[in-house]
Design a protein around this motif. Structure first.
Motif, PDB file in Angstrom:
ATOM      1  N   ALA A 176       0.850  -1.191   0.000  1.00 48.94           N
ATOM      2  CA  ALA A 176       0.000   0.000   0.000  1.00 48.94           C
ATOM      3  C   ALA A 176       0.886   1.242   0.000  1.00 48.94           C
ATOM      4  CB  ALA A 176      -0.897  -0.003   1.235  1.00 48.94           C
ATOM      5  N   TYR A 177       0.573   2.190  -0.858  1.00 49.56           N
ATOM      6  CA  TYR A 177       1.358   3.418  -0.974  1.00 49.56           C
ATOM      7  C   TYR A 177       0.552   4.609  -0.462  1.00 49.56           C
ATOM      8  CZ  TYR A 177       4.578   0.776  -3.784  1.00 49.56           C
ATOM      9  OH  TYR A 177       5.500  -0.147  -4.195  1.00 49.56           O
ATOM     10  N   THR A 178       1.206   5.457   0.332  1.00 46.87           N
ATOM     11  CA  THR A 178       0.583   6.683   0.822  1.00 46.87           C
ATOM     12  C   THR A 178       1.570   7.834   0.659  1.00 46.87           C
ATOM     13  OG1 THR A 178       1.402   6.431   3.081  1.00 46.87           O
ATOM     14  CG2 THR A 178      -0.736   5.403   2.565  1.00 46.87           C
ATOM     15  N   GLN A 179       1.062   9.041   0.692  1.00 44.62           N
ATOM     16  CA  GLN A 179       1.910  10.223   0.538  1.00 44.62           C
ATOM     17  C   GLN A 179       2.949  10.322   1.641  1.00 44.62           C
ATOM     18  OE1 GLN A 179      -0.528  13.712   0.130  1.00 44.62           O
ATOM     19  NE2 GLN A 179      -1.719  12.826  -1.522  1.00 44.62           N
ATOM     20  N   GLN A 180       2.656   9.814   2.834  1.00 43.35           N
ATOM     21  CA  GLN A 180       3.589   9.889   3.953  1.00 43.35           C
ATOM     22  C   GLN A 180       4.901   9.155   3.667  1.00 43.35           C
ATOM     23  OE1 GLN A 180       0.340  10.203   4.382  1.00 43.35           O
ATOM     24  NE2 GLN A 180       0.669  12.142   5.421  1.00 43.35           N
ATOM     25  N   LEU A 181       4.866   8.165   2.792  1.00 48.12           N
ATOM     26  CA  LEU A 181       6.078   7.406   2.464  1.00 48.12           C
ATOM     27  C   LEU A 181       7.073   8.239   1.657  1.00 48.12           C
ATOM     28  CD1 LEU A 181       4.307   4.094   1.436  1.00 48.12           C
ATOM     29  CD2 LEU A 181       5.451   4.590   3.606  1.00 48.12           C
ATOM     30  N   TYR A 182       6.626   9.369   1.136  1.00 47.66           N
ATOM     31  CA  TYR A 182       7.452  10.167   0.235  1.00 47.66           C
ATOM     32  C   TYR A 182       7.813  11.539   0.798  1.00 47.66           C
ATOM     33  CZ  TYR A 182       6.103   6.466  -2.886  1.00 47.66           C
ATOM     34  OH  TYR A 182       5.910   5.232  -3.439  1.00 47.66           O
ATOM     35  N   LEU A 183       7.717  11.707   2.103  1.00 47.57           N
ATOM     36  CA  LEU A 183       8.008  13.007   2.717  1.00 47.57           C
ATOM     37  C   LEU A 183       9.457  13.447   2.495  1.00 47.57           C
ATOM     38  CD1 LEU A 183       6.019  12.680   6.054  1.00 47.57           C
ATOM     39  CD2 LEU A 183       5.363  13.917   3.970  1.00 47.57           C
ATOM     40  N   ALA A 184      10.354  12.499   2.236  1.00 50.11           N
ATOM     41  CA  ALA A 184      11.770  12.829   2.028  1.00 50.11           C
ATOM     42  C   ALA A 184      12.086  13.143   0.565  1.00 50.11           C
ATOM     43  CB  ALA A 184      12.653  11.685   2.516  1.00 50.11           C
ATOM     44  N   TYR A 185      11.068  13.145  -0.303  1.00 47.02           N
ATOM     45  CA  TYR A 185      11.321  13.388  -1.725  1.00 47.02           C
ATOM     46  C   TYR A 185      12.067  14.701  -1.933  1.00 47.02           C
ATOM     47  CZ  TYR A 185      10.729  14.146  -6.691  1.00 47.02           C
ATOM     48  OH  TYR A 185      10.979  14.384  -8.015  1.00 47.02           O
ATOM     49  N   TYR A 186      13.089  14.635  -2.731  1.00 44.92           N
ATOM     50  CA  TYR A 186      13.959  15.735  -3.143  1.00 44.92           C
ATOM     51  C   TYR A 186      14.709  16.398  -1.980  1.00 44.92           C
ATOM     52  CZ  TYR A 186      15.652  17.928  -7.320  1.00 44.92           C
ATOM     53  OH  TYR A 186      16.455  18.287  -8.388  1.00 44.92           O
ATOM     54  N   GLN A 187      14.785  15.705  -0.859  1.00 46.51           N
ATOM     55  CA  GLN A 187      15.626  16.157   0.239  1.00 46.51           C
ATOM     56  C   GLN A 187      16.974  15.460   0.124  1.00 46.51           C
ATOM     57  OE1 GLN A 187      13.739  16.232   4.065  1.00 46.51           O
ATOM     58  NE2 GLN A 187      11.760  16.765   3.196  1.00 46.51           N
ATOM     59  N   THR A 188      17.907  15.796   0.990  1.00 49.73           N
ATOM     60  CA  THR A 188      19.244  15.198   0.924  1.00 49.73           C
ATOM     61  C   THR A 188      19.169  13.704   1.220  1.00 49.73           C
ATOM     62  OG1 THR A 188      19.631  15.796   3.217  1.00 49.73           O
ATOM     63  CG2 THR A 188      20.442  17.330   1.525  1.00 49.73           C
ATOM     64  N   CYS A 189      20.129  12.973   0.685  1.00 45.20           N
ATOM     65  CA  CYS A 189      20.107  11.509   0.733  1.00 45.20           C
ATOM     66  C   CYS A 189      20.121  10.927   2.139  1.00 45.20           C
ATOM     67  CB  CYS A 189      21.265  10.942  -0.078  1.00 45.20           C
ATOM     68  SG  CYS A 189      21.015  11.139  -1.856  1.00 45.20           S
ATOM     69  N   ASP A 190      20.577  11.670   3.127  1.00 46.63           N
ATOM     70  CA  ASP A 190      20.548  11.139   4.488  1.00 46.63           C
ATOM     71  C   ASP A 190      19.110  10.907   4.961  1.00 46.63           C
ATOM     72  OD1 ASP A 190      20.469  14.064   4.465  1.00 46.63           O
ATOM     73  OD2 ASP A 190      20.461  13.932   6.654  1.00 46.63           O
ATOM     74  N   ARG A 191      18.138  11.544   4.324  1.00 47.15           N
ATOM     75  CA  ARG A 191      16.722  11.392   4.686  1.00 47.15           C
ATOM     76  C   ARG A 191      16.083  10.133   4.084  1.00 47.15           C
ATOM     77  NH1 ARG A 191      13.841  15.814   6.302  1.00 47.15           N
ATOM     78  NH2 ARG A 191      12.467  14.168   7.033  1.00 47.15           N
ATOM     79  N   CYS A 192      16.742   9.507   3.099  1.00 52.27           N
ATOM     80  CA  CYS A 192      16.131   8.323   2.467  1.00 52.27           C
ATOM     81  C   CYS A 192      17.079   7.124   2.419  1.00 52.27           C
ATOM     82  CB  CYS A 192      15.636   8.662   1.054  1.00 52.27           C
ATOM     83  SG  CYS A 192      16.904   9.175  -0.105  1.00 52.27           S
ATOM     84  N   GLN A 193      18.040   7.070   3.331  1.00 52.54           N
ATOM     85  CA  GLN A 193      18.971   5.938   3.342  1.00 52.54           C
ATOM     86  C   GLN A 193      18.265   4.617   3.615  1.00 52.54           C
ATOM     87  OE1 GLN A 193      22.079   6.924   6.087  1.00 52.54           O
ATOM     88  NE2 GLN A 193      23.166   8.194   4.607  1.00 52.54           N
ATOM     89  N   VAL A 194      17.295   4.628   4.511  1.00 52.01           N
ATOM     90  CA  VAL A 194      16.547   3.412   4.843  1.00 52.01           C
ATOM     91  C   VAL A 194      15.111   3.612   4.380  1.00 52.01           C
ATOM     92  CG1 VAL A 194      16.001   1.769   6.674  1.00 52.01           C
ATOM     93  CG2 VAL A 194      18.007   3.243   6.883  1.00 52.01           C
TER      94      VAL A 194
END
Length: 122
Positions: free
Chosen positions: A45-63
């Motif tokens: 299931a996909y929700t907008q909350q899963l993408y809050l780190a979009y276009y932020q620095t890579c430390d925000r989406c390492q995991v």
């Protein structure tokens, strides 16, 4: 474990699991002799909350299985596009679109003037 896998089917009798790249809304699940009645189909299931780190620095989406570090920023996975809120699957032939990014360009699909993905001569 493979972040490109979004949909799966699992046969409760044979214990066989198959993974698919497309979202469950990408197309229809067709029952055939090759898909036994003991098979179950589901998806993440996909929700907008899963993408809050979009276009932020890579430390925000390492995991983060939903975003990939590209050019030092968190971006959509291959074969997906940013719709302003979340990463969605690129469309196949006949899918609605607003621009070419919404269509599977690796399948030579582009967005037509009637806003549908397909193979068109430009």
């Amino acid at each position: 474990m493979n972040s490109l896998c979004r949909t799966f089917d699992y046969d409760t009798l044979s214990k066989r699991c198959r993974l698919f790249e497309g979202e469950i809304t990408t197309g229809q699940v067709n029952r055939s002799a090759s898909i036994p009645p003991t098979s179950r189909v589901s998806s993440i299931a996909y929700t907008q909350q899963l993408y809050l780190a979009y276009y932020q620095t890579c430390d925000r989406c390492q995991v983060n299985r939903y975003l990939l570090c590209i050019n030092n920023t968190c971006q959509c996975l291959p074969h997906t596009y940013w719709n302003g809120y979340m990463c969605l699957n690129e469309g196949y032939d006949g899918a609605s679109c607003q621009n070419d990014e919404w269509c599977r360009t690796n399948k030579n699909l582009t967005c037509s003037s009637s806003y549908l993905c397909g193979e068109f001569v430009h």
